[in-house]
Design an enzyme around this catalytic site. Structure first.
Site, short mmCIF file in Angstrom:
data_model
loop_
_atom_site.label_atom_id
_atom_site.label_comp_id
_atom_site.label_asym_id
_atom_site.label_seq_id
_atom_site.Cartn_x
_atom_site.Cartn_y
_atom_site.Cartn_z
CE1 TYR A 94 -3.71 2.44 0.57
CE2 TYR A 94 -2.56 3.17 2.55
CZ TYR A 94 -3.57 3.34 1.62
OH TYR A 94 -4.43 4.41 1.74
CG ASP A 134 5.61 3.92 1.04
OD1 ASP A 134 5.83 4.53 2.11
OD2 ASP A 134 4.49 3.92 0.48
CE LYS A 138 0.67 4.82 8.45
NZ LYS A 138 0.74 4.04 7.24
C1 PLP Z 1 0.17 4.56 5.85
C2 PLP Z 1 0.94 4.36 4.60
C3 PLP Z 1 0.82 5.21 3.50
C4 PLP Z 1 -0.21 6.29 3.44
O1 PLP Z 1 0.01 7.28 4.38
P1 PLP Z 1 -1.22 8.27 4.73
O2 PLP Z 1 -0.60 9.26 5.66
O3 PLP Z 1 -2.27 7.42 5.35
O4 PLP Z 1 -1.66 8.88 3.45
C5 PLP Z 1 1.66 5.04 2.42
N1 PLP Z 1 2.56 4.06 2.41
C6 PLP Z 1 2.71 3.21 3.43
C7 PLP Z 1 3.74 2.13 3.37
C8 PLP Z 1 1.89 3.31 4.55
O5 PLP Z 1 2.01 2.43 5.55
#
Ligand code: PLP
Length: 430
Positions: free
Chosen positions: A147, A242, A270
Site C-alpha cells: 500500500y 516507501d 507516520k
Molecule cells: C500509511 C501508509 C501510507 C499512506 O500514508 P497516509 O498518511 O495514510 O496517506 C503510504 N505508504 C505506506 C507504506 C503506509 O504504511
C-alpha cells in the site's frame, strides 16, 4: 467473561453513519472485517486507549504506527502546546522545517534533499512524479498487497501470480490511470526479472515497502531488496522505498539501515509527524532538484511543513534518539509476538508470528506467509472472533487480519504481561 458496555460507541456510530460514509474518516476504522461496534475513543494514555464508555484497552494499533512513544507523551504534548500558542500555520518557511529536515537526514543520509507534505499518500504520489520526470519514463512497478496510499495510479494490484497490467482496485479510478502501473508478487525475483527484460526501458521506478506492513507484516526474502537495487540500477530505473510505516520502527535508521540497501528516493510519514498529519519524500539531490521551484515538476501544499506537525515530529524523534525508547518498544513487540505464539500453541491454533523492531504481526495460517497470495489464505473468520474476544479482555488489535501491529515505549513489560494473559484467555476461548 462479561461483555463490555458499548452503549455510547453504538449511539455515536449510528449517528456518524448519517454523517460520514460508514461513519468513519478512514474505512478500516469501521470494523467491517471483524464485525461489531467500532470504539469511539475519548482519550489515549500511554499504551492505552480509553473509549467513550470508559473501557480501557492496551493499544496495539497506535494510530497505525505513528505513536512510537505511546499516546500523549509529555515531550510531544508540550512541544505542540508551545507551538500552538505561536500560531498553527504561516504559509511561509519556519525554522522547525529546517530542524526536522536535518534530524531526518541525520537518520536517512540517502535523503539528500527532502520535501514535507501532509500525508504518506501525497509523498508516494510525488515520489512517482519525481521518478517519472527524472527518467522520462512512465511505467511504475509495485508489489501485490503493498500500500502506498490512495493516489489513483497506485490503487492497483495483480489479479494473479504473474505480472499483469495494473487494473484499478477501486471504481472511480480510470483504467488509463493505472495502465502504467505494473504489479508483481512480493519476494518474486524471477517475475521482476522477466518484467525488466520485457519492459525495462520504460520503467521509471520500483516502489516497495521494504518490509511489507499493509498486508500484515511480511519480511523481504534474504537478498530481495539488494536484488531490486541491482536490477533498477542496471535498467536506469529508480528504487523508491516507501518507509512511511517502517521508518524509525523496524530499526532506528529505518529499513535501509537494517538491510544496508540504499534507495534513490524514500517516502516517510507516520512516526515523523509524532501523531500529527505529515509526510516527507526525498532522495538523491539530482532527482529532487527537478521539483519546483528548483525545477519544473510541480508539487505544493497549503499546510505542508505545518509548524504543529513539525514540532510534534521533532519532539518525538529527539526524545526517541536521546533515550532507550526505541529499544523498549522493540522489546515489547518481540515479547507480544512471543505471547501470541505461545497462547496460540497452547490452544492448538495455527499461527505465524513475527516481529521486526517496534512492529509485529501474526497470521492465523499453517504456512509461512511470503506474499499477498499466501497472506490471503489466512483464517479471517477466526481472526474476527479473536479480535472481539480480545476487545472484551482489554486488548485493541487492528480491526483487520491484514494490518501490522505496533508497540511503543509505553508498552512496559507489565503492560505486555497483562496483554499476554488476555491472549492466553482469548485463544483458549476461540
Ligand atoms: C500509511 C501508509 C501510507 C499512506 O500514508 P497516509 O498518511 O495514510 O496517506 C503510504 N505508504 C505506506 C507504506 C503506509 O504504511
Amino acid at each position: 467473561m462479561t461483555e463490555l458496555s458499548t452503549t455510547r460507541s453504538e449511539a455515536l456510530f449510528s449517528e456518524a453513519q448519517h454523517l460520514m460514509p460508514g461513519g468513519v474518516s478512514s474505512p478500516v476504522r469501521a470494523f467491517k472485517s471483524v464485525g461489531g461496534v467500532p470504539r469511539f475513543i475519548e482519550r489515549g494514555e500511554g499504551p492505552y486507549l480509553v473509549d467513550v464508555d470508559g473501557n480501557r484497552y492496551i493499544d496495539y494499533v497506535l494510530s497505525f504506527g505513528p505513536l512510537l512513544l505511546g499516546h500523549a507523551p509529555e515531550a510531544v504534548t508540550r512541544a505542540v502546546a508551545e507551538q500552538a500558542a505561536k500560531g498553527s500555520s504561516y504559509g511561509a518557511p519556519s525554522p522547525l522545517e529546517v530542524d526536522l529536515a536535518e534530524t531526518i537526514q541525520g537518520i536517512y543520509p540517502s535523503m539528500e534533499r527532502l520535501r514535507f507534505v501532509n500525508s504518506g499518500t501525497e509523498g508516494a504520489m510525488s515520489a512517482v512524479r519525481a521518478a517519472r520526470a527524472y527518467t522520462g519514463r512512465d511505467k511504475v512497478v509495485k508489489f501485490d498487497g503493498h500500500y502506498h496510499g490512495h493516489a489513483d495510479l497506485l490503487l492497483a494490484k495483480a489479479g494473479s501470480g504473474v505480472a499483469t497490467l495494473g487494473l484499478p482496485d477501486s471504481p472511480g479510478v480510470p483504467a488509463a490511470v493505472t495502465a502504467d502501473t505494473l504489479v508483481v508478487p512480493f519476494n518474486d525475483e524471477a517475475t521482476v526479472r522477466e518484467l525488466f527484460e520485457r519492459e525495462g526501458e520504460h520503467i521509471a521506478a520500483v516502489l516497495v515497502e521494504p518490509i511489507a506492513g499493509n498486508m500484515g507484516l511480511v519480511r523481504p526474502r534474504e537478498g530481495f531488496l539488494a536484488f531490486l537495487r541491482e536490477i533498477t540500477e542496471a535498467h536506469g530505473a529508480l528504487l523508491v522505498f516507501d518507509e512511511v510505516m517502517v521508518g524509525f520502527r523496524v530499526h532506528p535508521g529505518g529499513a535501509q539501515a537494517l538491510y544496508g540497501v540504499t534507495p534513490d528516493v524514500t517516502n516517510l510519514g507516520k512516526v515523523i509527524g509524532g501523531g500529527l498529519p505529515v509526510g516527507a519524500y526525498g532522495g538523491r539531490a539530482e532527482v529532487m532538484r527537478l521539483m519546483a521551484p528548483d525545477g519544473p515538476v510541480y508539487q505544493a501544499g497549503t499546510l505542508s511543513g505545518n509548524p504543529l506537525a513539525m514540532a510534534a515530529g521533532l519532539a518525538l524523534l529527539r526524545e526517541a534518539q536521546s533515550s532507550d525508547a526505541w529499544q523498549l518498544a522493540a522489546d515489547a513487540a518481540r515479547q507480544t509476538a512471543e505471547a501470541i505464539q505461545s497462547a496460540a500453541d497452547a490452544a492448538g491454533v495455527p499461527v505465524q508470528t513475527d516481529a521486526v523492531g517496534a512492529m509485529f504481526g501474526f497470521f492465523l495460517n499453517e504456512q509461512p506467509v511470503t506474499d499477498y497470495a499466501s497472506a490471503a489464505t489466512s483464517d479471517t473468520a477466526t481472526f474476527a472472533r479473536l479480535h472481539k474476544l480480545l476487545l472484551d479482555r482489554g486488548v485493541y488489535l487492528p480491526p483487520s487480519p491484514f494490518e501490522a501491529c505496533f508497540t511503543s515505549s509505553a508498552h512496559t513489560p507489565e503492560v505486555v504481561a497483562e496483554a499476554a494473559e488476555a491472549f492466553r484467555s482469548a485463544f483458549a476461548a476461540l
